[in-house]
Design an enzyme around this catalytic site. Structure first.
Site, mmCIF file in Angstrom:
data_model
loop_
_atom_site.group_PDB
_atom_site.id
_atom_site.type_symbol
_atom_site.label_atom_id
_atom_site.label_comp_id
_atom_site.label_asym_id
_atom_site.label_seq_id
_atom_site.Cartn_x
_atom_site.Cartn_y
_atom_site.Cartn_z
ATOM 1 N N ASP A 95 0.706 -1.477 -0.046
ATOM 2 C CA ASP A 95 0.076 -0.022 -0.029
ATOM 3 C C ASP A 95 1.061 1.456 0.573
ATOM 4 O O ASP A 95 1.835 1.046 -0.370
ATOM 5 C CB ASP A 95 -1.090 -0.170 0.994
ATOM 6 N N PHE A 96 0.220 2.265 -0.053
ATOM 7 C CA PHE A 96 0.644 3.267 -0.632
ATOM 8 C C PHE A 96 2.002 3.792 1.081
ATOM 9 O O PHE A 96 1.349 4.604 1.799
ATOM 10 C CB PHE A 96 -0.338 4.762 -0.332
#
Ligand code: BGC
Length: 733
Positions: free
Chosen positions: A257-258
């Site tokens: 994820d980011f």
């Protein structure tokens, strides 16, 4: 040597790490902007994928940069297309209420086509986190509380995005199952907070949908931001490498994820980016989404001996394979962009034309809008309809349309609107006016969604006084749901409660519509309103769909995919409760309940009304003694007791009466929909392979335990409304 082997042999370490590095266009006042540094990284092969770039011209431009790099490896273009790209469909929680896998697949297919036309190769969907806590804003993106239902959504969505065989023909994109796993169980419903739950619940509840996504051939999996019992998912070797890759045989790509790899430092398991990168790569994370941890950390991690080059090569190989499967090396996708330029132009056609459904848009676009309207109306859940105030009677000639969500196009779209444009959305006001040209519809906003400033409550009252009915549109704005939108209080924000109270004091018929990404805790208002509809965030066609239901052109058929609590104090709450030695008993204090609040939710899982009434009768089993290879076959008669045609959903739950571990009192195993004319009765048959009664025993080994089971069949998970029968599973010998 094949293409991938030759490339691997030719790549420098920086180029290899480049394939594992994603850069992103980031939002600023002018929209998403890809910084110079990111462009430069793509141009020299130091970034192999990009986030937040879409649109024919922009994607072509970044693809060209990558093609000009030394080895010319094509770029992977990724974007969050969660519930539609240009045509926005209902938020996933809403669409799940349709309980229809073919609809879920169809909307994903249109989203994939539009995303592909916009130059996107991969979407970060489906989001399949089981969600049992409405404080968590991301419940809006999820298919709700039930693992089996989430698994079905996962399967349908992956097929919709990728195509059945995952062939990624020109109209499809790679899908991402996210966020593995248990993100929805973050403590106190707070986004990004830690998770602590049992190994059993992890497997039975939270991992089940991901297993289904893998079975459907999902191309990518994204580990969640959260840590589970102290181990961040991004570094969870046992889960990602041993279970997902090892046991489940997932051979696709894992994308963090980011900035999640870099966040391993803040999560307290890595001293620096070097250790963070080593941990994530070891766990099997192939691509580092933004944050540059791999770029900065992996060279030293290799030097320090924290990882071997072989691990890097394996990850690069998986990334290149995905690019190959997508046809990127053969320019298959840029070609398609050219072919679809006409469609993109048609999209820019005058928006009003779309709103009243007339010409100007292309045929596929019209078909997508029609599908959006169909999906939206099937997502609406009628929660209350006292005295059959709905559908609106012809005698209603003047409607006071009150509230901050009545004329709020952007808010119809929901938290992940893709490339959706607010002006293309049909507001409730637009929809009602188009559907009821002869009716005087007077709109007063009254108050803002949030904040105290706007005060038109008095004007709203005066308008409502002169009307035959009040349609009250309250709830949340779109940005109050989704990521980083946890709420500790789930009442109406701002001054909406005061507005609603004023309307309800008028003693007029009040139809309340709740726009939200989650169940709202407004039991007092629901009690006082005549009719209440959960209208969620329904997407581009929201207003038309709502008008279809209010006018009776469409009979509401949505059913809750999530328990609707009575009060925030009951949260987390879900129907599949584990047994207790002291089930709630109003006459016995020493039982499992509250002394100041009911234990029952306001509306159970599966709940939803129609404009007609149904009953069910004569539950029967084809056989009540079954062997492990049999199917449980259950039939029930469903009758339409009302005066209108309608569609009922019938659910089948089971309960393992005595097992080596206490089993939930109800577990959803099947459901069916049936359409009935007034007075009509149909026999509905549901079947469940006995093998699906397999449980994890005390040591978490799957076993099918012989013995007695109860089967419950009915319109929702509330015990009183279910018919019950008992059957026996014989031992395998
Ligand atoms: C979200 C993901 C999303 C990613 C890329 C993250 O903040 O958690 O769901 O796919 O951003 O936009």
């Amino acid at each position: 040597m094949g293409r991938i082997d030759s490339l691997l042999a030719a790549m420098t370490l920086e180029e290899k790490i480049g394939q594992l590095t994603m850069v992103a266009a980031l939002p600023d006042a002018a929209g998403f902007v890809l910084a110079e540094e990111a462009r430069a990284a793509i141009a020299i092969g130091h970034a192999g994928s990009v986030l937040n770039v879409w649109g024919e011209a922009r994607t072509r431009e970044v693809r060209t940069l990558a093609r000009q790099s030394r080895l010319g490896i094509p770029l992977l273009v990724t974007y969050d297309v969660l519930h539609g790209q240009r045509t926005v469909f209902p938020i996933p929680l809403a669409e799940t209420a349709a309980f229809d896998p073919s609809l879920w697949e169809a909307t994903a297919q249109v989203a994939a086509r539009e995303a592909a036309e916009d130059g996107v190769d991969l979407t970060y969907a489906p989001m399949i986190d089981v969600s049992r806590d409405p404080r968590w804003g991301r419940i809006a993106e999820s298919p709700g509380e039930d693992p089996r239902l989430c698994a079905q959504v996962a399967f349908a969505k992956v097929r919709g995005y990728q195509g059945a065989g995952g062939a990624f023909d020109g109209d499809r994109v790679a899908a991402t199952a996210k966020h593995l796993a248990a993100y929805g169980a973050s403590i106190a419903g707070r986004d990004y907070a830690a998770v602590d739950l049992s190994e059993r619940t992890l497997h039975e509840v939270y991992l089940a949908p991901f297993k289904a996504a893998v079975a459907a051939g999902v191309a990518v999996i994204m580990p969640a931001f959260v840590s589970l019992a102290g181990v961040p998912m991004t570094a969870h070797t046992r889960l990602l490498r041993d279970i997902v890759r090892g046991q489940w045989g997932f051979d696709g790509v894992l994308i963090s994820d980011f900035q999640a790899v870099a966040e391993l430092v803040a999560q307290g398991v890595a001293a620096d980016l070097v250790e963070a990168a080593a941990l994530a790569l070891t766990a099997g994370v192939d691509i580092d989404m933004v944050g540059g941890a791999y770029a900065q950390g992996l060279p030293q991690a290799l030097e320090r001996g924290l990882v071997e080059i072989d691990l890097v090569d394996q990850a690069v190989r998986r990334v290149l394979l995905l690019k190959e499967r997508l046809g990127l090396f053969d320019d298959a996708r840029p070609k398609r962009e050219v072919a679809s330029a006409g469609a993109a132009r048609a999209h820019a056609a005058p928006t009003q034309a779309m709103k009243d459904g007339s010409s100007a848009s292309s045929a596929p676009e019209r078909a997508s809008r029609n599908l959006a309207r169909e999906a939206a109306r099937r997502s609406i859940v009628l929660l209350k309809n006292a005295k059959d105030v709905l559908p609106l009677r012809p005698s209603v000639q003047r409607i006071a349309l009150i509230g901050p969500l009545a004329d709020a196009r952007r808010d119809m779209l929901g938290p992940w609107a893709g490339a959706g444009v607010a002006d293309d959305a049909v507001s409730i006001l637009d929809g009602l006016r188009a559907a009821m040209p002869g009716v005087d519809i007077v709109h007063v906003k009254g108050v803002d969604v949030i904040g105290e400033e706007l005060d038109e409550i008095d004007r709203a009252r005066r308008t409502a006084r002169d009307a035959d009915a009040v349609v009250l549109c309250v709830g949340e704005s779109t940005d109050m749901s989704g990521e980083a939108a946890s709420r500790a209080r789930l009442g109406l924000p701002g001054r909406q409660q005061a507005l609603a109270d004023t309307m309800l004091d008028l003693r007029k018929p009040v139809i309340m519509m709740l726009s939200s990404g989650r169940p709202l805790m407004v039991a007092d208002l629901i009690e006082r309103a005549d009719a209440v509809l959960a209208t969620w965030f329904l997407g581009s066609e929201a207003g038309n769909a709502i008008a279809d239901v209010l006018t009776g052109r469409f009979d509401p058929s949505g059913r809750l995919p999530v328990t609707w609590p009575l009060d925030i104090g009951q949260v987390p709450i879900h129907y599949a409760q584990a047994p207790t030695g002291r089930p709630p008993d109003p006459d016995n204090r020493y039982t499992s309940k509250y002394i100041d609040l009911a234990v029952e939710p306001l509306f159970p899982f599966g709940y939803g009304l129609s404009y007609t009434r149904f009953s069910h009768h004569d539950l029967r089993l084809r056989a009540s003694a079954l062997s492990p290879t049999d199917e449980l076959v259950v039939t029930v008669n469903v009758r339409n007791d009302g005066a209108r045609e309608g569609e009922q959903t019938i659910f089948l739950f089971t309960h393992d009466v005595v097992a080596s571990v206490g089993r939930p009192l109800r577990e959803l195993k099947a459901y069916a929909k049936v359409r009935l004319a007034p007075g009509e009765t149909k026999a509905v048959t549901l079947s469940v392979p006995v093998s699906q009664l397999t449980v994890l025993d005390a040591s978490l080994k799957p076993v099918l335990e012989p013995g007695e089971f109860d089967v419950y069949v009915g319109p929702d998970a509330r015990s009183q409304s279910l018919s019950k029968a008992r059957f026996r599973v014989r031992g395998s010998r």
